[in-house]
Design a protein around this motif. Sequence first.
Motif, PDB file in Angstrom:
ATOM      1  N   TYR A 250      17.421  -1.643 -18.568  1.00 45.26           N
ATOM      2  CA  TYR A 250      17.696  -2.686 -19.557  1.00 45.26           C
ATOM      3  C   TYR A 250      16.436  -3.117 -20.310  1.00 45.26           C
ATOM      4  N   ALA A 251      15.379  -2.294 -20.211  1.00 45.18           N
ATOM      5  CA  ALA A 251      14.138  -2.511 -20.964  1.00 45.18           C
ATOM      6  C   ALA A 251      13.667  -3.958 -20.867  1.00 45.18           C
ATOM      7  N   VAL A 252      13.636  -4.468 -19.640  1.00 43.26           N
ATOM      8  CA  VAL A 252      13.197  -5.846 -19.417  1.00 43.26           C
ATOM      9  C   VAL A 252      11.699  -5.945 -19.714  1.00 43.26           C
ATOM     10  N   ASP A 253      11.312  -6.977 -20.432  1.00 43.29           N
ATOM     11  CA  ASP A 253       9.895  -7.201 -20.721  1.00 43.29           C
ATOM     12  C   ASP A 253       9.187  -7.633 -19.442  1.00 43.29           C
ATOM     13  N   VAL A 254       8.177  -6.870 -19.045  1.00 43.25           N
ATOM     14  CA  VAL A 254       7.467  -7.151 -17.792  1.00 43.25           C
ATOM     15  C   VAL A 254       5.971  -7.131 -18.040  1.00 43.25           C
ATOM     16  N   THR A 255       5.225  -7.643 -17.076  1.00 39.71           N
ATOM     17  CA  THR A 255       3.772  -7.663 -17.167  1.00 39.71           C
ATOM     18  C   THR A 255       3.210  -6.264 -16.933  1.00 39.71           C
ATOM     19  N   PRO A 256       1.968  -6.020 -17.340  1.00 41.23           N
ATOM     20  CA  PRO A 256       1.351  -4.712 -17.066  1.00 41.23           C
ATOM     21  C   PRO A 256       1.322  -4.362 -15.581  1.00 41.23           C
ATOM     22  N   GLY A 257       1.066  -5.348 -14.725  1.00 40.99           N
ATOM     23  CA  GLY A 257       1.043  -5.086 -13.292  1.00 40.99           C
ATOM     24  C   GLY A 257       2.400  -4.657 -12.772  1.00 40.99           C
ATOM     25  N   THR A 258       3.458  -5.296 -13.257  1.00 42.01           N
ATOM     26  CA  THR A 258       4.808  -4.900 -12.875  1.00 42.01           C
ATOM     27  C   THR A 258       5.098  -3.485 -13.323  1.00 42.01           C
ATOM     28  N   ARG A 259       4.641  -3.145 -14.518  1.00 41.24           N
ATOM     29  CA  ARG A 259       4.871  -1.800 -15.051  1.00 41.24           C
ATOM     30  C   ARG A 259       4.185  -0.739 -14.187  1.00 41.24           C
ATOM     31  N   VAL A 260       2.965  -1.050 -13.727  1.00 40.19           N
ATOM     32  CA  VAL A 260       2.253  -0.117 -12.851  1.00 40.19           C
ATOM     33  C   VAL A 260       3.061   0.132 -11.576  1.00 40.19           C
ATOM     34  N   TYR A 261       3.576  -0.944 -11.007  1.00 42.14           N
ATOM     35  CA  TYR A 261       4.374  -0.805  -9.782  1.00 42.14           C
ATOM     36  C   TYR A 261       5.649  -0.012 -10.059  1.00 42.14           C
ATOM     37  N   MET A 262       6.341  -0.340 -11.141  1.00 42.95           N
ATOM     38  CA  MET A 262       7.554   0.396 -11.495  1.00 42.95           C
ATOM     39  C   MET A 262       7.276   1.880 -11.676  1.00 42.95           C
ATOM     40  N   ASP A 263       6.190   2.188 -12.364  1.00 47.11           N
ATOM     41  CA  ASP A 263       5.848   3.594 -12.594  1.00 47.11           C
ATOM     42  C   ASP A 263       5.611   4.326 -11.281  1.00 47.11           C
ATOM     43  N   ALA A 264       4.988   3.634 -10.321  1.00 49.56           N
ATOM     44  CA  ALA A 264       4.729   4.261  -9.019  1.00 49.56           C
ATOM     45  C   ALA A 264       6.038   4.574  -8.299  1.00 49.56           C
TER      46      ALA A 264
ATOM     47  N   GLY B  65       0.833  -1.198   0.000  1.00 52.03           N
ATOM     48  CA  GLY B  65       0.000   0.000   0.000  1.00 52.03           C
ATOM     49  C   GLY B  65       0.861   1.238   0.000  1.00 52.03           C
ATOM     50  N   ALA B  66       1.222   1.714   1.201  1.00 52.84           N
ATOM     51  CA  ALA B  66       2.134   2.848   1.317  1.00 52.84           C
ATOM     52  C   ALA B  66       3.576   2.378   1.102  1.00 52.84           C
ATOM     53  N   PHE B  67       4.449   3.313   0.778  1.00 50.28           N
ATOM     54  CA  PHE B  67       5.873   2.999   0.570  1.00 50.28           C
ATOM     55  C   PHE B  67       6.492   2.556   1.885  1.00 50.28           C
ATOM     56  N   THR B  68       7.223   1.434   1.854  1.00 56.13           N
ATOM     57  CA  THR B  68       7.864   0.889   3.048  1.00 56.13           C
ATOM     58  C   THR B  68       9.291   0.462   2.729  1.00 56.13           C
ATOM     59  N   ASN B  69       9.947  -0.094   3.745  1.00 54.94           N
ATOM     60  CA  ASN B  69      11.290  -0.625   3.553  1.00 54.94           C
ATOM     61  C   ASN B  69      11.351  -1.704   2.472  1.00 54.94           C
ATOM     62  N   ALA B  70      10.275  -2.447   2.319  1.00 61.79           N
ATOM     63  CA  ALA B  70      10.265  -3.481   1.276  1.00 61.79           C
ATOM     64  C   ALA B  70      10.419  -2.846  -0.103  1.00 61.79           C
ATOM     65  N   ASP B  71       9.727  -1.753  -0.340  1.00 57.26           N
ATOM     66  CA  ASP B  71       9.866  -1.043  -1.610  1.00 57.26           C
ATOM     67  C   ASP B  71      11.271  -0.467  -1.763  1.00 57.26           C
ATOM     68  N   ALA B  72      11.824   0.034  -0.674  1.00 60.71           N
ATOM     69  CA  ALA B  72      13.189   0.559  -0.727  1.00 60.71           C
ATOM     70  C   ALA B  72      14.167  -0.525  -1.141  1.00 60.71           C
ATOM     71  N   MET B  73      13.968  -1.743  -0.644  1.00 60.69           N
ATOM     72  CA  MET B  73      14.862  -2.840  -1.004  1.00 60.69           C
ATOM     73  C   MET B  73      14.768  -3.186  -2.484  1.00 60.69           C
ATOM     74  N   TYR B  74      13.602  -2.998  -3.078  1.00 58.55           N
ATOM     75  CA  TYR B  74      13.422  -3.357  -4.483  1.00 58.55           C
ATOM     76  C   TYR B  74      13.559  -2.174  -5.440  1.00 58.55           C
ATOM     77  N   ALA B  75      13.795  -0.962  -4.920  1.00 64.01           N
ATOM     78  CA  ALA B  75      13.963   0.195  -5.799  1.00 64.01           C
ATOM     79  C   ALA B  75      15.090  -0.003  -6.821  1.00 64.01           C
ATOM     80  N   PRO B  76      16.229  -0.595  -6.445  1.00 68.91           N
ATOM     81  CA  PRO B  76      17.260  -0.839  -7.456  1.00 68.91           C
ATOM     82  C   PRO B  76      16.817  -1.821  -8.546  1.00 68.91           C
ATOM     83  N   VAL B  77      15.939  -2.747  -8.210  1.00 66.65           N
ATOM     84  CA  VAL B  77      15.429  -3.675  -9.224  1.00 66.65           C
ATOM     85  C   VAL B  77      14.550  -2.932 -10.222  1.00 66.65           C
ATOM     86  N   VAL B  78      13.761  -1.997  -9.720  1.00 62.64           N
ATOM     87  CA  VAL B  78      12.958  -1.158 -10.615  1.00 62.64           C
ATOM     88  C   VAL B  78      13.874  -0.468 -11.620  1.00 62.64           C
ATOM     89  N   SER B  79      14.979   0.068 -11.133  1.00 62.20           N
ATOM     90  CA  SER B  79      15.905   0.763 -12.031  1.00 62.20           C
ATOM     91  C   SER B  79      16.520  -0.200 -13.038  1.00 62.20           C
TER      92      SER B  79
END
Length: 231
Positions: free
Chosen positions: A180-194, A161-175
């Motif tokens: 590298y323009a990895v092919d991802v699902t629409p749901g993953t893209r929504v999360y990345m955009d957020a 829901g709200a931004f937490t430490n879990a999101d902080a841990m995965y922020a580098p994965v978003v980058s």
Amino acid sequence: MALTLIIGNKNYSSWSLRPWIAMTAAGIAFDEELIPFESEDFRTIVPAVSGSGRVPVLVDGDIRVWESLAILEYLAEKFPDAGLWPKDAAARAHARVVANEMHAGFQALRNHLPVNFARRVMKRDLPEAVKDNVRRIESLWADCRARFGVKAEKVGPFLFGAFTNADAMYAPVVSRFHTYAVDVTPGTRVYMDAVMALPAYQAWTAAGIAEPWLFAEDEVDWPDVHRADAH
């Protein structure tokens, strides 16, 4: 006394990004000390304050905390109202699980797709082991968001829901997925955009792109260097 966060290059240091984005997004005041990789200061200053000789390091008076996840846990204890972990016990337990999975795993992804904010967005062929990591991460993100995030609490688009430490841990994965323009699902893209829409993420990205230093180890196209601002 203000907290001090010692970090490495913003363009390359995925571990430094994690506590920095958590503290910035949560509004926790701190002084930033950036020490470039391969500099003389890095070789002398960092080992004096970090048991591992690596960044990031959080300095709080006489206390020294290194390792990203340990810093995030320390911050959650020191600032209990900052919301760095979910309030719900079940969500909080699961957030710690997925944060630790990131801390300990996905080595194939880390090695093949190093963080490089200044690299122009370009695809890179993925070995099967990296594809396995991508699939696991996408599944993990989708599960968190379905069980604890937007569908459960309706308080935000992040893993819980709200931004937490879990999101902080995965922020580098978003980058990594973005760079590298990895092919991802629409749901993953929504999360990345957020995540990428966060002012803290955008500030880190801009600073990383502006840095003058090159670290060949994390330039996968070396000796070619494809910068994000080159068209």
